[in-house]
Design an enzyme around this catalytic site. Structure first.
Site, mmCIF file in Angstrom:
data_model
loop_
_atom_site.group_PDB
_atom_site.id
_atom_site.type_symbol
_atom_site.label_atom_id
_atom_site.label_comp_id
_atom_site.label_asym_id
_atom_site.label_seq_id
_atom_site.Cartn_x
_atom_site.Cartn_y
_atom_site.Cartn_z
ATOM 1 N N VAL A 150 0.994 -1.084 0.176
ATOM 2 C CA VAL A 150 0.031 -0.085 0.094
ATOM 3 C C VAL A 150 0.891 1.207 0.002
ATOM 4 O O VAL A 150 1.325 1.726 0.951
ATOM 5 C CB VAL A 150 -0.939 0.016 1.184
ATOM 6 N N PRO A 151 1.198 1.605 -1.224
ATOM 7 C CA PRO A 151 2.394 2.549 -1.215
ATOM 8 C C PRO A 151 2.184 3.916 -0.932
ATOM 9 O O PRO A 151 2.156 5.101 -1.750
ATOM 10 C CB PRO A 151 2.572 2.735 -2.855
ATOM 11 N N CYS A 152 2.233 4.359 0.590
ATOM 12 C CA CYS A 152 2.109 5.470 0.921
ATOM 13 C C CYS A 152 3.461 6.409 0.642
ATOM 14 O O CYS A 152 3.140 7.569 0.914
ATOM 15 C CB CYS A 152 1.909 5.576 2.481
ATOM 16 N N HIS A 153 4.587 5.648 0.224
ATOM 17 C CA HIS A 153 5.968 6.446 -0.063
ATOM 18 C C HIS A 153 5.677 7.317 -1.255
ATOM 19 O O HIS A 153 6.272 8.325 -1.802
ATOM 20 C CB HIS A 153 6.651 5.346 -0.157
#
Length: 357
Positions: A320-323
């Protein structure tokens, strides 16, 4: 800089001797920073050895980076070691050889393993002592057997407990449920995954992957507490098909082979958090979005702070790419794994996509 817990590292004399001897059994146990060069290395680095007064020791590459050191170009301490330290491998092999038994300090000594070293290295690598790992492994096996339909007394016999009451008490302490009601609940199984950015902890049950975090993240203990509380069970070391899939797909991600994840995920969160995390998954690899964009997509462009909090509470790092969320002006901020990791992940994705043409 985060304070290093002294008992997670061997004595300085022991570490310096391991450095001089290039002792591979200390791989992953400590990293050494050389004050005169500003570089940090693995214990097995082949570079010329510095004087004892010119070194300091760290339990992880992240600690060394925070200490102001850069990675050695010879031993590449940021790259995964590939295999755990030799002593960890030996101890885990002993557990799997007799998972229903116990290894006392006397038996460890009989295997030419110093019990205090075993405790220290296991504590450093797994965050628990060897005996605690062995006990949790036995309970994890018992839970699997009970859920597969075996009788409680059969599972107890295979767990190494001599009495039914002792088994029941230990089971309830770990899982919060009696063995007779355990068939109705899912067990949470955890495994360590090595990556170029440091070790990660993955946790899954039959519903899917619940957590994937760098082990040095300060919020990890709170996240584990949330999982235990919400799912009313505990985490034990073990393997699961979703963990196997995660390990393979994370390896593909870091080699740049594939940035898509198909492993089932089962995040634990509020309705707003779940909406936020689903939106994060729509951001393509190699691209970024702003907090304002996310807030607008979620129905209120003034919710930037709420979006930031929800992103920070995401327990499924990378998948879950919060970056991929940055400030509107293009600057980086707000990443629980460290801004240096956020920068690395974004650059890794962009470079890999550029190479594909």
């Amino acid at each position: 800089m985060k304070t290093i817990t002294p008992n997670l590292l061997p004595p300085n004399d022991t570490m310096y001797q391991a450095l001089v001897n290039k002792d591979s059994s200390f791989e992953g146990i400590f990293f050494v920073g050389v004050r005169t060069t500003g570089i940090f290395c693995r214990p097995t680095c082949t570079a010329k050895k510095p004087a004892p007064q010119n070194v300091e020791y760290f339990p992880s590459p992240n600690e060394a980076l925070l200490g102001g050191y850069r990675p050695c170009l010879r031993c590449h301490p940021m790259d995964p070691a590939g295999t755990p330290p030799e002593l960890i491998e030996r101890l885990r092999a002993e557990v799997e050889r007799a998972p229903d038994g116990r290894l006392t300090d006397k038996e460890l000594a009989g295997l030419a393993i110093d019990p205090s070293t075993a405790r220290r290295q296991f504590k450093r690598y797994y965050g628990m002592t060897f005996q605690a790992y062995h006990r949790a492994r036995r309970m994890g096996r018992a839970l699997r057997e009970i859920k597969s339909g075996r009788r409680v007394d059969e599972a107890r016999n295979g767990s190494g407990f001599g009495s039914q009451s002792g088994f029941r008490d230990a089971f309830e302490r770990i899982f919060g449920e009696s063995p007779t009601t355990a068939k109705k609940q899912e067990g949470l199984f955890a495994s360590r995954i090595e990556t170029p950015l440091g070790s990660m902890l993955a946790i899954a049950d039959d519903a899917g992957l619940r957590l994937l975090e760098f082990v040095d993240r300060r919020a990890l203990e709170r996240e584990l507490s949330i999982l235990r509380s919400r799912l009313k069970t505990n985490v034990v070391p073990g393997e699961h098909r979703h963990l196997t899939t995660t390990r393979k797909q994370i390896a593909d991600y870091f080699t740049g082979k594939n940035f898509e994840f198909t492993v089932p995920i089962a995040p634990v969160g509020s309705p707003f958090q779940l909406r936020d995390w689903r939106l994060l998954q729509t951001i393509p690899p190699g691209e970024t979005r702003s907090y304002s964009w996310m807030a607008e997509q979620l129905g209120d462009k003034e919710m930037r702070r709420a979006v930031g909090r929800a992103n920070g509470e995401n327990m499924l790092c990378i998948i879950v790419p919060c970056h991929r969320v940055i400030r509107a002006d293009g600057t980086l901020c707000g990443y629980g794994g460290g801004l240096w990791r956020k920068k690395w992940l974004l650059e890794h994705e962009r470079k890999a996509i550029e190479l594909r043409g």
